[in-house]
Design an enzyme around this catalytic site. Structure first.
Site, short mmCIF file in Angstrom:
data_model
loop_
_atom_site.label_atom_id
_atom_site.label_comp_id
_atom_site.label_asym_id
_atom_site.label_seq_id
_atom_site.Cartn_x
_atom_site.Cartn_y
_atom_site.Cartn_z
N ASN A 115 -25.32 -37.46 -24.22
CA ASN A 115 -25.53 -38.90 -24.02
C ASN A 115 -25.42 -39.83 -25.14
O ASN A 115 -25.37 -41.12 -25.09
CB ASN A 115 -26.88 -39.05 -23.09
CG ASN A 115 -26.43 -39.07 -21.58
OD1 ASN A 115 -25.37 -39.20 -21.34
ND2 ASN A 115 -27.50 -38.87 -20.68
N PHE A 148 -29.24 -31.30 -19.45
CA PHE A 148 -29.05 -31.14 -20.87
C PHE A 148 -28.36 -32.45 -21.66
O PHE A 148 -27.56 -32.34 -22.65
CB PHE A 148 -28.13 -29.94 -21.09
CG PHE A 148 -28.38 -28.83 -20.43
CD1 PHE A 148 -29.57 -28.37 -19.95
CD2 PHE A 148 -27.30 -28.15 -19.95
CE1 PHE A 148 -29.70 -27.38 -19.25
CE2 PHE A 148 -27.32 -26.99 -18.95
CZ PHE A 148 -28.77 -26.76 -18.46
N CYS A 149 -28.80 -33.55 -21.02
CA CYS A 149 -28.29 -35.06 -21.55
C CYS A 149 -26.54 -34.89 -21.63
O CYS A 149 -26.04 -35.41 -22.45
CB CYS A 149 -28.71 -35.16 -22.90
SG CYS A 149 -30.36 -35.50 -22.93
N ASN A 150 -25.94 -34.34 -20.73
CA ASN A 150 -24.53 -34.22 -20.81
C ASN A 150 -23.95 -34.36 -19.13
O ASN A 150 -23.67 -33.45 -18.51
CB ASN A 150 -23.89 -32.77 -21.43
CG ASN A 150 -22.56 -32.64 -21.38
OD1 ASN A 150 -21.73 -33.47 -20.79
ND2 ASN A 150 -22.06 -31.76 -22.51
#
Ligand SMILES: Cc1ncc(COP(=O)(O)O)c(C=O)c1O
Length: 474
Positions: A143, A401-403
């Site tokens: 992100n 996982f911020c993806n």
């Protein structure tokens, strides 16, 4: 007593025996892991520090007198020396020539990415939106890279995403080639990708860098998940900007990352403000300021001059072990884990795990994203898995996982579903993760991630396989 499982593993992975030095290191420098009977499987979240790193750093602090480096008194000079040493050690570690690259210290990888995002000249000097370039990026991105699209749009640039494709979550080479060839002729254009995915652990080809540069792009390489277990040779691959966090490489210190930038590319960035430490001269009555050249122009305020020596110590630590050796060990352990996870079946015959991304260890790193399935084939909620792992002292990561880009493709969440969810009037301003879960019709919004690193050993991966066995026939 003969440990048949371990003997089998060694027989199948002869390279692993060459990494025995890491077992010795673990016994010496990471003994707290075994003292606490903990199984650490979140190296992509954070690396672990060795006791010797902390000892060396504490000794340095105990002995020295270090003042703010923005002066020239003796305590200030002592700090400047340490900061300079850390800077040159980073260049040396990544084989970056000092006449070509410069190291800007930031608070983490996200800080490095933001520096590029907020300063990149998408529209060029006085060009306006009509002359703006493009921000090209892969779906597979953290992100903190995705967030750069907001700066790009504000400056009139268009934003183009290249999807990852199932089942391996890699990018089609043809798609990348097409998009790179379609660079707009106006403005400056930036291409960003992770050297290694923090979701699927896919290693994307570093050959894209030279290809993109030959076609006129600036290249931003997110090396945060790659650098802890791979050699990044900036004498060989020459992106314009590299972002990373040091705690991911060797656990300590936290709060320091770097933007390693080509001098020429850094000079083209336009900072949106100035601050203490970034200027040669600033005037109130004259209403002018002159930015310092090189790294100083990008380091706001006082750098972490007491923490930076620990970066040099950490790089020495990793060099002494050899990141190549860590790579070999992680590769062998990941291959074994993947084989085991893929072969486990409930007595109903259904598989126990769904792995997202490559299921062999070709061009992938040591993180595995997966969901466990029950005997009827339904996903077991990753929050439940985490809670059970916690009771066994296993540290793993869950969520997306911020993806989100890789996650949406992996979990089968479509553009239309997302649009329906985001355009609901009740979701105009706020959306909690629970609202989001309801919204996409009970599909899993996340996964479990286990990741290996500097101090991983066979006992760690076996503990996870034992844990997984305990989920059979649920
Ligand atoms: C690939 C990747 N990029 C960027 C980041 C952001 O790192 P930080 O949180 O240290 O800024 C992470 C963190 O997990 C990452 O894995």
């Amino acid at each position: 007593m003969i440990d048949i499982e371990y003997e089998d593993f060694l027989a199948g992975n002869p390279a692993y025996s060459r990494t025995a030095a890491i077992d010795e290191l673990r016994a010496r420098d990471y003994s707290r892991l075994d003292r606490h009977a903990q199984v650490y499987l979140d190296y992509t979240g954070s690396g672990l520090y060795g006791q010797s790193q902390v000892d060396r750093h504490m000794e340095l602090l105990r002995e020295g007198i270090y003042g703010n480096p923005h002066s020239s008194n003796p305590s200030s000079q002592a700090s400047t020396l340490l900061v300079d040493k850390a800077r040159s050690r980073v260049l040396e570690y990544f084989n970056a020539a000092s006449d070509e690259y410069v190291v800007v210290f930031t608070e983490n990888a996200s800080g490095a990415l933001k520096l590029v995002g907020e300063s990149y000249p998408f529209a060029g000097e006085g060009a306006g939106a009509a002359g703006a370039g493009r921000f090209l990026l892969t779906f597979d991105n953290h992100n903190s890279v995705n967030g750069i699209r907001e700066f790009a749009r504000t400056r009139g640039a268009d934003v183009v995403y290249v999807p990852v494709e199932l089942p391996d979550l890699r990018v089609s080479p043809q798609r990348i080639e097409e998009e790179l060839r379609a660079r707009p002729s106006a403005g400056s254009s930036l291409f960003a990708f992770p050297a290694q995915s923090n979701f699927s652990s896919v290693r994307h080809p570093l050959e894209w860098i030279a290809k993109a540069k030959a076609l006129g792009w600036d290249v931003l390489l997110d090396a945060a998940a790659f650098a802890p277990t791979n050699v990044l040779d900036l004498g060989l691959y020459k992106p314009d900007f590299v972002a990373l966090s040091f705690y991911k490489m060797f656990g300590y210190p936290t709060g320091i990352g770097a933007l390693i930038a080509r001098r020429e590319a850094l000079a083209r960035l336009r900072r949106p403000w100035f601050a203490g430490g970034t200027i040669t001269v600033a005037s109130v009555q004259g209403d002018r300021y002159y930015l310092s050249e090189g790294a100083a122009g990008f380091e706001d305020g006082t750098v972490d001059f007491l923490g930076l020596p620990a970066v040099a110590i950490g790089l020495d630590h990793l060099s002494r072990i050899g990141v190549g050796l860590v790579h070999e060990r992680v590769d062998a352990l990941t291959g074994w884990l993947l084989q085991r996870l893929m072969s486990m079946r409930h007595s109903s015959g259904r598989p126990l795990a769904r792995v997202y991304g490559p299921v062999d260890n070709r061009d992938r790193g040591g993180a595995i994203a997966l969901n466990f399935l029950d005997s009827r084939g339904a996903s077991i909620d990753h929050r439940l898995i985490e809670a059970e792992a916690n009771t066994r002292g296993i540290s793993l990561r869950t969520g997306c996982f911020c993806n989100p880009g890789a996650g949406e493709i992996a979990l089968g969440i479509s553009r239309d579903e997302l649009a329906t969810c985001f355009t609901k009037p009740s979701h105009a301003k706020r959306l909690t993760i629970d609202d989001f879960r309801d919204c996409i019709d009970g599909k899993s919004t996340g996964a479990v991630r286990i990741s290996l690193g500097i101090a991983s050993d066979f006992g760690d991966v076996r503990a996870f396989v034992d844990f997984a066995r305990g989920l059979l026939d649920r």
